[in-house]
Design a protein around this motif. Structure first.
Motif, PDB file in Angstrom:
ATOM      1  N   LEU A  42      50.377  19.948  36.413  1.00 15.79           N
ATOM      2  CA  LEU A  42      49.858  20.698  37.555  1.00 15.79           C
ATOM      3  C   LEU A  42      50.687  20.440  38.806  1.00 15.79           C
ATOM      4  CD1 LEU A  42      47.595  22.552  38.594  1.00 15.79           C
ATOM      5  CD2 LEU A  42      46.231  20.500  39.039  1.00 15.79           C
ATOM      6  N   ALA A  43      51.109  19.170  39.001  1.00 14.47           N
ATOM      7  CA  ALA A  43      51.887  18.812  40.184  1.00 14.47           C
ATOM      8  C   ALA A  43      53.311  19.363  40.115  1.00 14.47           C
ATOM      9  CB  ALA A  43      51.915  17.293  40.339  1.00 14.47           C
ATOM     10  N   VAL A  44      53.901  19.336  38.930  1.00 14.75           N
ATOM     11  CA  VAL A  44      55.293  19.780  38.782  1.00 14.75           C
ATOM     12  C   VAL A  44      55.404  21.298  38.682  1.00 14.75           C
ATOM     13  CG1 VAL A  44      57.342  19.690  37.298  1.00 14.75           C
ATOM     14  CG2 VAL A  44      56.001  17.621  37.692  1.00 14.75           C
ATOM     15  N   SER A  45      54.656  21.886  37.760  1.00 17.06           N
ATOM     16  CA  SER A  45      54.765  23.328  37.522  1.00 17.06           C
ATOM     17  C   SER A  45      53.897  24.150  38.469  1.00 17.06           C
ATOM     18  CB  SER A  45      54.384  23.652  36.074  1.00 17.06           C
ATOM     19  OG  SER A  45      55.195  22.938  35.163  1.00 17.06           O
ATOM     20  N   GLY A  46      52.740  23.593  38.804  1.00 15.99           N
ATOM     21  CA  GLY A  46      51.806  24.346  39.633  1.00 15.99           C
ATOM     22  C   GLY A  46      51.154  25.468  38.855  1.00 15.99           C
ATOM     23  N   LEU A  47      50.196  26.114  39.456  1.00 14.03           N
ATOM     24  CA  LEU A  47      49.492  27.225  38.814  1.00 14.03           C
ATOM     25  C   LEU A  47      50.175  28.537  39.159  1.00 14.03           C
ATOM     26  CD1 LEU A  47      45.779  26.202  39.431  1.00 14.03           C
ATOM     27  CD2 LEU A  47      47.003  26.131  37.253  1.00 14.03           C
ATOM     28  N   ASN A  48      50.263  29.393  38.168  1.00 10.43           N
ATOM     29  CA  ASN A  48      50.839  30.720  38.360  1.00 10.43           C
ATOM     30  C   ASN A  48      49.732  31.645  38.857  1.00 10.43           C
ATOM     31  OD1 ASN A  48      52.392  33.041  38.266  1.00 10.43           O
ATOM     32  ND2 ASN A  48      52.158  33.310  36.061  1.00 10.43           N
ATOM     33  N   MET A  49      49.566  31.661  40.166  1.00 13.09           N
ATOM     34  CA  MET A  49      48.474  32.424  40.752  1.00 13.09           C
ATOM     35  C   MET A  49      48.736  33.921  40.644  1.00 13.09           C
ATOM     36  SD  MET A  49      46.687  29.855  41.554  1.00 13.09           S
ATOM     37  CE  MET A  49      45.316  30.610  42.396  1.00 13.09           C
ATOM     38  N   GLY A  50      47.698  34.657  40.301  1.00 15.15           N
ATOM     39  CA  GLY A  50      47.822  36.097  40.119  1.00 15.15           C
ATOM     40  C   GLY A  50      47.868  36.848  41.436  1.00 15.15           C
ATOM     41  N   ILE A  51      47.999  38.148  41.308  1.00 15.73           N
ATOM     42  CA  ILE A  51      48.138  38.994  42.488  1.00 15.73           C
ATOM     43  C   ILE A  51      46.885  38.966  43.353  1.00 15.73           C
ATOM     44  CG2 ILE A  51      47.295  41.054  41.321  1.00 15.73           C
ATOM     45  CD1 ILE A  51      49.397  42.644  42.864  1.00 15.73           C
ATOM     46  N   GLU A  52      45.738  38.712  42.750  1.00 16.43           N
ATOM     47  CA  GLU A  52      44.491  38.674  43.516  1.00 16.43           C
ATOM     48  C   GLU A  52      44.476  37.515  44.504  1.00 16.43           C
ATOM     49  OE1 GLU A  52      43.730  40.606  39.578  1.00 16.43           O
ATOM     50  OE2 GLU A  52      44.664  38.749  40.250  1.00 16.43           O
ATOM     51  N   PHE A  53      45.247  36.469  44.225  1.00 16.86           N
ATOM     52  CA  PHE A  53      45.277  35.291  45.096  1.00 16.86           C
ATOM     53  C   PHE A  53      46.498  35.289  46.025  1.00 16.86           C
ATOM     54  CE2 PHE A  53      42.883  34.100  41.306  1.00 16.86           C
ATOM     55  CZ  PHE A  53      41.735  33.576  41.858  1.00 16.86           C
ATOM     56  N   LYS A  54      47.600  35.885  45.588  1.00 13.76           N
ATOM     57  CA  LYS A  54      48.813  35.916  46.416  1.00 13.76           C
ATOM     58  C   LYS A  54      48.926  37.181  47.240  1.00 13.76           C
ATOM     59  CE  LYS A  54      51.874  33.045  43.552  1.00 13.76           C
ATOM     60  NZ  LYS A  54      53.155  33.052  42.792  1.00 13.76           N
ATOM     61  N   PHE A 187      50.299  30.504  32.123  1.00  8.36           N
ATOM     62  CA  PHE A 187      49.481  31.720  32.160  1.00  8.36           C
ATOM     63  C   PHE A 187      49.065  32.022  33.598  1.00  8.36           C
ATOM     64  CE2 PHE A 187      47.598  32.616  27.710  1.00  8.36           C
ATOM     65  CZ  PHE A 187      48.870  32.522  27.162  1.00  8.36           C
ATOM     66  N   GLU A 188      48.925  33.289  33.886  1.00 11.25           N
ATOM     67  CA  GLU A 188      48.538  33.715  35.226  1.00 11.25           C
ATOM     68  C   GLU A 188      47.072  33.401  35.490  1.00 11.25           C
ATOM     69  OE1 GLU A 188      49.355  37.641  37.940  1.00 11.25           O
ATOM     70  OE2 GLU A 188      48.589  37.927  35.910  1.00 11.25           O
ATOM     71  N   VAL A 189      46.809  32.895  36.674  1.00 13.04           N
ATOM     72  CA  VAL A 189      45.441  32.586  37.084  1.00 13.04           C
ATOM     73  C   VAL A 189      44.865  33.791  37.810  1.00 13.04           C
ATOM     74  CG1 VAL A 189      43.981  31.078  38.480  1.00 13.04           C
ATOM     75  CG2 VAL A 189      45.952  30.132  37.261  1.00 13.04           C
ATOM     76  N   THR A 190      43.820  34.348  37.247  1.00  9.29           N
ATOM     77  CA  THR A 190      43.173  35.536  37.796  1.00  9.29           C
ATOM     78  C   THR A 190      41.682  35.251  37.974  1.00  9.29           C
ATOM     79  OG1 THR A 190      42.641  36.456  35.623  1.00  9.29           O
ATOM     80  CG2 THR A 190      44.829  36.951  36.511  1.00  9.29           C
ATOM     81  N   PRO A 191      40.932  36.192  38.531  1.00  4.51           N
ATOM     82  CA  PRO A 191      39.473  36.006  38.580  1.00  4.51           C
ATOM     83  C   PRO A 191      38.870  35.768  37.201  1.00  4.51           C
ATOM     84  CG  PRO A 191      40.109  37.769  40.056  1.00  4.51           C
ATOM     85  CD  PRO A 191      41.348  37.368  39.326  1.00  4.51           C
ATOM     86  N   GLY A 192      39.478  36.331  36.150  1.00  5.26           N
ATOM     87  CA  GLY A 192      39.014  36.070  34.791  1.00  5.26           C
ATOM     88  C   GLY A 192      39.133  34.600  34.421  1.00  5.26           C
ATOM     89  N   THR A 193      40.185  33.963  34.913  1.00  2.04           N
ATOM     90  CA  THR A 193      40.370  32.525  34.674  1.00  2.04           C
ATOM     91  C   THR A 193      39.253  31.728  35.327  1.00  2.04           C
ATOM     92  OG1 THR A 193      42.769  32.853  34.675  1.00  2.04           O
ATOM     93  CG2 THR A 193      41.968  30.604  34.895  1.00  2.04           C
TER      94      THR A 193
END
Length: 368
Positions: A42-54, A187-193
Motif C-alpha cells: 500500500l505504501a509503495v504502490s498506493g491505490l489505483n483510485m478510479g475516476i470517481e475519486f480523482k 485494480f482500480e478503486v471505485t465505489p463498487g470497491t
C-alpha cells in the motif's frame, strides 16, 4: 454419511482435532507477515483510485470496429494519462480518463473522433468531479467507524470485552489485507470497491461470532471443574465449528469466484472486478482470522486472569498426580466429558443437545 460430515462429527465430539491454540504463535507470525506485506504494498504502490475519486472524463462511442487496445493507446496518447477502455454490449466503447478538465476534454474528443473514425457529435463526453468520490469516501469512513463501535458494544454485552477486542482486531486484519491486495494487484478503486469492503465486514464477523458462541457455552462453570483449561476448551470450540465454517465460506466464495474470474476476467466487466475482488479476499481473510486470530487472542487474554491461572495450575497438578499414580489411561483422558454440574462440552453449539458418552465401561452416575 459423507467423509466431510463424518469428520465434522468427530471434530464436534472431540475425537480428533488440530491444536490451533497451541500453535497460535505460528499463525500470529503468518498474519503479521501478511499484514506487513499488505502495508508495504500500500505504501509503495498506493491505490489505483478510479475516476470517481480523482475526477476526469468519460467518453462513450457508438459501435466501432476499433479494438480496445488500439482505442486505449489512442486515448492515452491524446490525453497524456493512462486511459481505461471497455467494450460495451452494443459494440461501442467506454473510455475513461482521469484528471481531465473541460478544455482538455474537448481536445481529446476531437482526437478520438479522428482516430476512431466516428463523428464528434456521436461521442458522448461526461465530466466527473472528484468531490463526489470524496463524499463517498468520507461516508464510507463514517460508516466503518460506526460499524466498529457498534460491533465492540454488542460483543462486549453479548459475550465479554475480550471477545469484542479480538473481533475488532480480526476485522482490522481483514480490511488491511484486502486493501493491501488491491494495492499489489493494481485494480482500480471505485465505489463498487467501497461497497465490497463494507460488505465483507459482516461475513468476517459471522464466522467469528459462531466460534465465540460455542466458546461461551463451553466455558459455563469452567472454574467448577478441573479437567480442561480455557485454552483447551477454546481449541475444542474451534474444532467443533471448523467444518461449518469451511462449508459456509466455500459456499460464499464459489459465486464470488464466478464473478471475479468469469465475469471480470473472461467477460471483462470492470465493475464486477471492483466488487468481487474485495469480496473474494475479504471472505477468505475473514474465515482465516476467525479461526487463527480471534479465538486464540481471546484465549491469550483469558489465560492472564488470576482465576484462569489458578485453574490451569490445579489442572496441571491433578494431571501430574494422576499420571504418577497411573489412574488415568490415554483413552479415558481423550473421551472424558464435563458432567452436568461442571459445564457443557466445549464443542457444543447453542440449540443442540449433547448426549452423554457411552460405552466406556463405567457405572452411570459415578465419576472417577
Amino acid at each position: 454419511m459423507s467423509r466431510l460430515g463424518n469428520l465434522g462429527a468427530r471434530l464436534y465430539r472431540g475425537e480428533v482435532g488440530y491444536d490451533f491454540i497451541g500453535k497460535r504463535k505460528i499463525w500470529y507470525g503468518v498474519s503479521i507477515l501478511i499484514t506487513i506485506t499488505a502495508i508495504v504494498g500500500l505504501a509503495v504502490s498506493g491505490l489505483n483510485m478510479g475516476i470517481e475519486f480523482k475526477g476526469g472524463a468519460v467518453f462513450t462511442t457508438p459501435k466501432t470496429s476499433v479494438s480496445v487496445d488500439k482505442a486505449e493507446a489512442l486515448a492515452s496518447e491524446s490525453s497524456g494519462h493512462q486511459a481505461i477502455v471497455q467494450k460495451l454490449g452494443n459494440g461501442g466503447l467506454r473510455i475513461q480518463i482521469t484528471e481531465v478538465d473541460t478544455a482538455k476534454s474537448d481536445e481529446i474528443k476531437d482526437e478520438l473522433s479522428k482516430g476512431l473514425d466516428v463523428p464528434t457529435e456521436k461521442i458522448a463526453a461526461d465530466l466527473v468531479g472528484p468531490s463526489w468520490g470524496e463524499q463517498i469516501a468520507n461516508k464510507a469512513w463514517t460508516g466503518l467507524g460506526v460499524f466498529m463501535v457498534l460491533v465492540v458494544i454488542y460483543l462486549a454485552i453479548a459475550f465479554e470485552w475480550r471477545m469484542a477486542i479480538a473481533a475488532l482486531v480480526a476485522l482490522i486484519h481483514d480490511i488491511t489485507i484486502t486493501v493491501g491486495v488491491y494495492a499489489l494487484v493494481g485494480f482500480e478503486v471505485t465505489p463498487g470497491t467501497v461497497i465490497g469492503l463494507l460488505t465483507i465486514l459482516g461475513y468476517s464477523l459471522y464466522d467469528t461470532v459462531v466460534v465465540f458462541d460455542s466458546l461461551k457455552e463451553g466455558t459455563k462453570g469452567i472454574t467448577k471443574q478441573t479437567r480442561w483449561t480455557y485454552s483447551e476448551i477454546a481449541n475444542r470450540s474451534i474444532n467443533g465449528t471448523l467444518v461449518r465454517s469451511i462449508n459456509t465460506t466455500v459456499v460464499a466464495l464459489l459465486p464470488v469466484a464466478g464473478l471475479l474470474f468469469i465475469g471480470g476476467g473472461v467477460l471483462g466487466a470492470g465493475m464486477l472486478n471492483d466488487i468481487s475482488l474485495a469480496l473474494f479476499v475479504g471472505l477468505a481473510a475473514g474465515a482465516y482470522s476467525s479461526i487463527f486470530i480471534a479465538t486464540p487472542l481471546v484465549a491469550d487474554l483469558k489465560e492472564r486472569e488470576p482465576q484462569m491461572k489458578a485453574l490451569k495450575k490445579r489442572i496441571l497438578a491433578k494431571r501430574a498426580a494422576a499420571a504418577a499414580k497411573g489412574e488415568l489411561n490415554e483413552a479415558e483422558q481423550e473421551d472424558e466429558r464435563f458432567t452436568e454440574e461442571d459445564t457443557a462440552p466445549a464443542g457444543a453449539v447453542v440449540g443442540q443437545r449433547q448426549e452423554p458418552p457411552r460405552g466406556h465401561g463405567r457405572t452411570p452416575g459415578k465419576r472417577r
